[in-house]
Motif scaffolding. Structure first.
Motif, PDB file in Angstrom:
ATOM      1  N   SER A   1       1.017  -1.159   0.645  1.00 34.13           N
ATOM      2  CA  SER A   1      -0.037  -0.068   0.033  1.00 34.13           C
ATOM      3  C   SER A   1       0.737   1.366  -0.220  1.00 34.13           C
ATOM      4  CB  SER A   1      -1.149  -0.163   1.168  1.00 34.13           C
ATOM      5  OG  SER A   1      -0.605   0.708   2.285  1.00 34.13           O
ATOM      6  N   GLY A   2       0.324   1.879  -0.792  1.00 33.25           N
ATOM      7  CA  GLY A   2       1.086   3.439  -0.069  1.00 33.25           C
ATOM      8  C   GLY A   2       1.209   4.290   1.127  1.00 33.25           C
ATOM      9  N   TYR A   3       0.632   3.415   1.915  1.00 28.64           N
ATOM     10  CA  TYR A   3       0.651   4.429   3.519  1.00 28.64           C
ATOM     11  C   TYR A   3       1.980   3.152   4.251  1.00 28.64           C
ATOM     12  CZ  TYR A   3      -1.242   5.256   8.153  1.00 28.64           C
ATOM     13  OH  TYR A   3      -0.788   5.907   9.289  1.00 28.64           O
TER      14      TYR A   3
ATOM     15  N   ASN B   1       5.052   5.017   2.575  1.00 25.62           N
ATOM     16  CA  ASN B   1       5.564   5.917   3.141  1.00 25.62           C
ATOM     17  C   ASN B   1       6.536   5.780   4.346  1.00 25.62           C
ATOM     18  OD1 ASN B   1       4.672   7.558   0.975  1.00 25.62           O
ATOM     19  ND2 ASN B   1       2.946   8.454   1.390  1.00 25.62           N
TER      20      ASN B   1
ATOM     21  N   HIS C   1       0.248  13.875   4.185  1.00 20.10           N
ATOM     22  CA  HIS C   1      -0.820  13.048   3.963  1.00 20.10           C
ATOM     23  C   HIS C   1      -0.179  11.974   5.296  1.00 20.10           C
ATOM     24  CE1 HIS C   1      -3.043   8.836   3.721  1.00 20.10           C
ATOM     25  NE2 HIS C   1      -3.515   9.851   3.837  1.00 20.10           N
TER      26      HIS C   1
ATOM     27  N   SER D   1       0.550  10.022   6.048  1.00 21.48           N
ATOM     28  CA  SER D   1       1.107   8.188   6.208  1.00 21.48           C
ATOM     29  C   SER D   1       2.754   8.544   5.767  1.00 21.48           C
ATOM     30  CB  SER D   1       1.064   7.373   5.434  1.00 21.48           C
ATOM     31  OG  SER D   1       1.194   8.303   3.567  1.00 21.48           O
TER      32      SER D   1
ATOM     33  N   GLU E   1       3.551  16.819  -0.828  1.00 20.56           N
ATOM     34  CA  GLU E   1       2.670  15.664  -1.556  1.00 20.56           C
ATOM     35  C   GLU E   1       2.527  17.028  -2.839  1.00 20.56           C
ATOM     36  OE1 GLU E   1      -0.147  14.999   1.796  1.00 20.56           O
ATOM     37  OE2 GLU E   1      -1.778  14.498  -0.458  1.00 20.56           O
TER      38      GLU E   1
ATOM     39  N   ASP F   1       5.055  12.817  -2.429  1.00 24.46           N
ATOM     40  CA  ASP F   1       3.997  11.688  -2.628  1.00 24.46           C
ATOM     41  C   ASP F   1       3.367  12.693  -3.730  1.00 24.46           C
ATOM     42  OD1 ASP F   1       1.736  10.798  -2.114  1.00 24.46           O
ATOM     43  OD2 ASP F   1       1.776  10.729   0.156  1.00 24.46           O
TER      44      ASP F   1
ATOM     45  N   SER G   1       0.037  10.527  -5.176  1.00 22.81           N
ATOM     46  CA  SER G   1      -0.478   9.242  -4.834  1.00 22.81           C
ATOM     47  C   SER G   1      -1.999   9.730  -5.598  1.00 22.81           C
ATOM     48  CB  SER G   1      -1.077   8.962  -3.639  1.00 22.81           C
ATOM     49  OG  SER G   1      -0.037   8.405  -2.882  1.00 22.81           O
ATOM     50  N   HIS G   2      -2.032  11.616  -5.552  1.00 21.84           N
ATOM     51  CA  HIS G   2      -3.152  12.106  -6.402  1.00 21.84           C
ATOM     52  C   HIS G   2      -2.831  12.590  -7.762  1.00 21.84           C
ATOM     53  CE1 HIS G   2      -6.586  11.361  -3.265  1.00 21.84           C
ATOM     54  NE2 HIS G   2      -5.406  11.468  -2.764  1.00 21.84           N
TER      55      HIS G   2
ATOM     56  N   SER H   1       0.349   6.127  -4.136  1.00 21.28           N
ATOM     57  CA  SER H   1      -0.131   4.658  -4.430  1.00 21.28           C
ATOM     58  C   SER H   1      -0.819   4.661  -5.541  1.00 21.28           C
ATOM     59  CB  SER H   1      -1.536   6.087  -3.179  1.00 21.28           C
ATOM     60  OG  SER H   1      -3.279   4.708  -3.446  1.00 21.28           O
TER      61      SER H   1
ATOM     62  N   LYS I   1      -5.252   4.768  -6.866  1.00 18.33           N
ATOM     63  CA  LYS I   1      -6.550   5.954  -7.484  1.00 18.33           C
ATOM     64  C   LYS I   1      -6.548   6.553  -8.297  1.00 18.33           C
ATOM     65  CE  LYS I   1      -4.682   7.561  -2.732  1.00 18.33           C
ATOM     66  NZ  LYS I   1      -6.315   7.531  -1.609  1.00 18.33           N
TER      67      LYS I   1
ATOM     68  N   GLY J   1      -2.002  -1.638  -3.998  1.00 16.96           N
ATOM     69  CA  GLY J   1      -0.567  -1.312  -3.620  1.00 16.96           C
ATOM     70  C   GLY J   1       0.413   0.721  -3.746  1.00 16.96           C
TER      71      GLY J   1
HETATM   72  C1  PLP Z   1      -1.065  11.495  -0.533  1.00 16.56           C
HETATM   73  C2  PLP Z   1      -1.502  10.301  -0.114  1.00 16.56           C
HETATM   74  N1  PLP Z   1      -0.469   9.623   0.328  1.00 16.56           N
HETATM   75  C3  PLP Z   1      -0.482   8.115   0.498  1.00 16.56           C
HETATM   76  C4  PLP Z   1      -1.773   7.125   0.592  1.00 16.56           C
HETATM   77  C5  PLP Z   1      -2.163   5.615   1.110  1.00 16.56           C
HETATM   78  O1  PLP Z   1      -2.313   5.191  -0.032  1.00 16.56           O
HETATM   79  P1  PLP Z   1      -2.632   3.632  -0.115  1.00 16.56           P
HETATM   80  O2  PLP Z   1      -4.184   3.693   0.108  1.00 16.56           O
HETATM   81  O3  PLP Z   1      -2.191   2.787  -1.020  1.00 16.56           O
HETATM   82  O4  PLP Z   1      -2.158   3.644   1.078  1.00 16.56           O
HETATM   83  C6  PLP Z   1      -3.632   7.866   0.333  1.00 16.56           C
HETATM   84  C7  PLP Z   1      -4.764   7.725   0.325  1.00 16.56           C
HETATM   85  O5  PLP Z   1      -4.700   6.960   0.091  1.00 16.56           O
HETATM   86  C8  PLP Z   1      -2.862   9.727  -0.079  1.00 16.56           C
HETATM   87  O6  PLP Z   1      -4.097  10.293  -0.183  1.00 16.56           O
END
Ligand code: PLP
Lengths: 395, 81
Positions: free
Chosen positions: A110-112, A115, A136, A138, A179, A208, A210-211, A239, A242, A248
């Motif tokens: 996961s992204g969490y 990080n 974020h 994480s 981010e 990061d 992710s978005h 992440s 999204k 992942g």
């Molecule tokens: C900016 C950001 N980083 C990391 C995450 C975590 O990623 P994941 O959902 O893949 O664990 C999220 C949201 O879920 C996020 O919005």
């Protein structure tokens, strides 16, 4: 007695949910992210998922996943360093790096986790991590675990960041963490300026995206493409749950960094690798992005514009976001609960953010229209927002 | 500038939004500062006065007046200007 106290101490404040007889969290979705989606047997317009390109329920993606499940089964039942290291994983790691424009990458569950694991294995006690105030959870969790000095900088504020960097010479290494797209408001970080500052002060940028991945940039390749950062030598995370519509997380960057993490990052080495069907799903999404990004992104941006214009005309205040996210800003917490309930009652799924996810008096209701929605659906949502705007009577 | 004025100015310059700060301003209830926002203020005060504030010194502080009092107690040599 200690056990009784333990359980009685696990308190959550649901007073607002009780007062309005409405809890927007943990709803019972019974369908895929289709148009409409089904919640508790009722049809809803989905403006809540981070399904930017609308590919989560795409038939081609589902088919690729089913085929991979047929061929490779459910799981490799091993960590990446052991039996998790399958051909699909390695191929996708390289493909994602190429997509972003970096040398190599590794894929986490996961992204969490990516990080959190990153800072734990890279930062040392003599280092300094400078991080955006609104980064974020994480990232915040990750930098706190690192055990070195942490200095937050004011959100997207490059001159405050500079001030901190000017006083950073005593530290062995300096990381600047932010981010690309701040998802509760849709703002985009001035990351080109941040990268320049990092070069000036010999610090390492960490982004990061992710978005941003699959969303911003001319061909959807994310923040590095968006800001024309061709020779980025910092650290990139994202992440895959999204716009890439699977699950992942990745860390990407120079080959030396990725090789090092493969042998020294406990959060990577000791956690079961993403299962083959998910890896195949991400590949299928990348195939679609390669061919169809212009069409999908045009629709995504058009829907965002339609929703934003309609909400402003209906008397709502919005955050100033440059991403395909529309965030209604509602200062009063009870007003926010009320509007969130009205939106839900009108069968639109949205995401309310209240403290601690956002600062006090900056409550938000976030709307993201995926490119899978039909224009007809968006128009239906706009009619409902106009109706809500007339009825709402904000403080 | 008095110690009070320097503390207030430092806080005002290190908030996300423009806000009027006074001695009785409460960091959480009036300014809504989260834990990172408090760290930003502590770091700014450290830079302003050239001191190192141990984390625990700030733990139970709520108002600006309490910050000033804490600084006077722990750093008696602080100059007023
Ligand atoms: C900016 C950001 N980083 C990391 C995450 C975590 O990623 P994941 O959902 O893949 O664990 C999220 C949201 O879920 C996020 O919005």
């Amino acid at each position: 007695m200690r056990r009784v106290n333990f359980y009685s101490g696990l308190d959550i404040d649901l007073s607002l949910a009780h007062k309005y007889d409405f809890n927007p969290y943990y709803c019972n979705i019974e369908s895929s992210l289709s148009d409409p989606i089904i919640i508790d047997g009722k049809e809803f317009i989905n403006l809540a998922s981070n399904n930017y390109l609308g590919l989560a329920a795409d038939k081609r993606v589902a088919q690729a996943i089913a085929q991979a499940a047929e061929k490779y089964g459910a799981s490799m039942c091993g960590t990446p360093i052991a039996t998790g290291s399958m051909v699909l994983l390695q191929r996708l790691e390289q493909r994602l790096a190429n997509f972003i424009g970096l040398q190599d990458s590794i894929i986490f569950p996961s992204g969490y986790q990516a990080n959190c694991a990153l800072f734990l294995s890279l930062a040392q006690s003599e280092d300094l991590i400078i991080i955006d105030h609104y980064a974020h959870a994480s990232l915040v969790q990750g930098v706190r675990l690192a055990g070195c000095k942490v200095k937050p900088f004011l959100h997207n504020n490059v001159s405050h960041l500079r001030k901190i960097l000017e006083k950073s010479s005593e530290y062995k290494r300096v990381f600047v963490v932010t981010e690309s797209v701040f998802s509760t408001e849709g703002s985009i970080a001035p990351f080109d300026e941040i990268v320049n500052l990092c070069a000036e002060f010999d610090a390492l940028p960490v982004i990061d995206d992710s978005h941003g991945i699959g969303v911003i940039g001319r061909s959807g390749r994310g923040i590095l493409e968006e800001k024309n950062l061709d020779n980025f030598d910092g650290i990139y995370t994202a992440s895959l749950g999204k716009a890439l519509a699977n699950t992942g997380g990745i860390i990407s960057g120079k080959k030396e960094l990725i090789d090092y993490l493969k042998y020294s990052c406990p959060g990577f080495i000791y956690s079961t690798a993403l299962p083959p069907p998910v890896l195949a799903g991400i590949e299928a999404v990348l195939d679609i992005i390669d061919k169809e990004f212009p069409i999908l992104s045009e629709r995504m941006w058009r829907y965002k514009q339609m929703i934003s214009n309609c909400l402003i005309d209906s008397g709502f205040e919005l955050t100033e976001g440059q991403a395909p996210i529309t965030s209604i800003l509602i200062k009063d917490l009870e007003d926010c609960a009320r509007v969130a309930k009205m939106i839900h009652t009108n069968k639109i799924l949205a995401t309310p953010f209240v403290p601690p996810s956002v600062p006090p008096n900056e409550n938000k209701i976030r709307l993201i229209a995926g490119a899978n929605l039909s224009e007809n659906t968006i128009n239906k949502a706009l009619d409902l927002f106009r109706k809500i705007g007339k009825e709402v009577n904000l403080k | 500038m008095s110690l009070e004025e320097r503390v207030i100015k430092t806080i005002e310059e290190n908030l996300e939004k423009k806000e009027k700060v006074g001695l009785n301003t409460d960091l959480r209830n009036d300014l809504g500062l989260d834990s990172f926002a408090r760290v930003i203020i502590i770091n700014a005060l450290e830079d302003e006065f050239g001191i190192t504030i141990p984390d625990y010194e700030f733990k139970n502080i709520n108002t600006v007046a309490e910050i000033v009092k804490g600084l006077r107690e722990h750093f008696p040599d602080l100059k007023e200007s």
